[in-house]
Design a protein around this motif. Structure first.
Motif, short mmCIF file in Angstrom:
data_model
loop_
_atom_site.label_atom_id
_atom_site.label_comp_id
_atom_site.label_asym_id
_atom_site.label_seq_id
_atom_site.Cartn_x
_atom_site.Cartn_y
_atom_site.Cartn_z
N LEU A 41 0.81 -1.22 0.00
CA LEU A 41 0.00 0.00 0.00
C LEU A 41 0.84 1.27 0.00
O LEU A 41 0.30 2.38 0.01
N ASP A 42 2.18 1.10 0.00
CA ASP A 42 3.10 2.24 0.05
C ASP A 42 2.84 3.10 1.28
O ASP A 42 2.73 4.33 1.21
N LEU A 43 2.75 2.42 2.43
CA LEU A 43 2.54 3.08 3.72
C LEU A 43 3.60 2.61 4.70
O LEU A 43 4.32 1.63 4.45
N SER A 44 3.70 3.27 5.83
CA SER A 44 4.58 2.79 6.88
C SER A 44 3.90 1.63 7.61
O SER A 44 2.67 1.49 7.57
N GLU A 45 4.70 0.80 8.27
CA GLU A 45 4.13 -0.32 9.02
C GLU A 45 3.22 0.19 10.13
O GLU A 45 2.18 -0.40 10.42
#
Length: 244
Positions: free
Chosen positions: A29-33
């Motif tokens: 999702l191209d997000l941080s964990e």
């Protein structure tokens, strides 16, 4: 989307079953964990993101919904009559406890001195009781939910209290796979109830770990039992000298 909470719970189970982590989802999702963990905690997914995660596992959203509905139809507790039938037959009780914990027909035959015909007979009894579905080639489809529990003060709980209690505590709890913690103190009624809630959460975590480990080979896991209890109680010796 209706029933979002059980749907996200099913999504998490499928991620674990497919060997995916929050980090995998974050990369997808191209997000941080941390952002992904927050999405799961807040259950705040767009349909697009939900679809992306499903596709990563080779699922359609409709299939995820079907899996969720299947989980919701599963049994969380047996009737007293079902428990009485199981508790009255020691071999049936053993087979029941094993299959609920993920044993296959072959696991039962390999690990216990039980005749194949007797094993199939007991599995057929569990099929009749709607606890499992006995499939071709003696494959077992479990019909109980992950949060399944025995009836409180029911036949099976009483059996384990009467028959297993002394054996369970007949150890020094000094091995690396053992632990015994005994604490006592003065608690208000509110604090007692709060601690009971924490016990329930801990029991849920144990069940989730057991579910996660179901996919492991039988040689890589061992039967474990946890006893959590709290009550108003003092040693009889103390009670005998208490002022009336």
């Amino acid at each position: 989307m209706p029933q979002i909470s059980p749907l996200i719970k099913t999504l998490k189970k499928q991620l674990k079953a497919n060997g995916h982590t929050y980090l995998d989802v974050a990369k997808l999702l191209d997000l941080s964990e941390a952002s992904v963990k927050r999405l799961f905690a807040e259950q705040n997914f767009t349909l697009q993101r939900l679809e992306q995660i499903c596709h990563m596992m080779g699922l359609e959203i409709s299939e995820l919904v079907q899996l969720m509905e299947g989980e919701q139809r599963k049994i969380i507790q047996l009737s007293l009559e079902q428990e009485q039938e199981i508790a009255s037959d020691l071999l049936l009780l053993m087979v029941t406890a094993c299959v609920i914990n993920g044993y296959s027909y072959q696991d039962l035959i390999d690990q216990y001195d039980i005749k194949p015909t007797d094993c199939i007979q007991k599995l057929a009894a569990l099929d009749r009781l709607k606890i499992i579905e006995l499939l071709p080639n003696n494959r077992i489809k479990l019909l109980v939910a992950a949060n399944f529990s025995w009836q409180r003060n029911g036949p099976i709980q009483k059996f384990f209290q009467e028959k297993v209690e002394q054996e369970f505590f007949s150890t020094g709890f000094d091995q690396d796979h053992e632990s015994l913690i005994v604490v006592n103190g003065l608690l208000s009624k509110a604090s007692n109830l709060e601690f009971q809630k924490k016990m329930q959460r801990l029991a849920k975590e144990f069940s989730e770990l057991a579910q996660h480990d179901m996919a492991l080979p039988m040689d890589n896991k061992h039967g474990n039992t946890v006893v959590l209890a709290i009550r108003r109680w003092q040693y009889n010796l103390f009670e005998s000298i208490r002022k009336k």
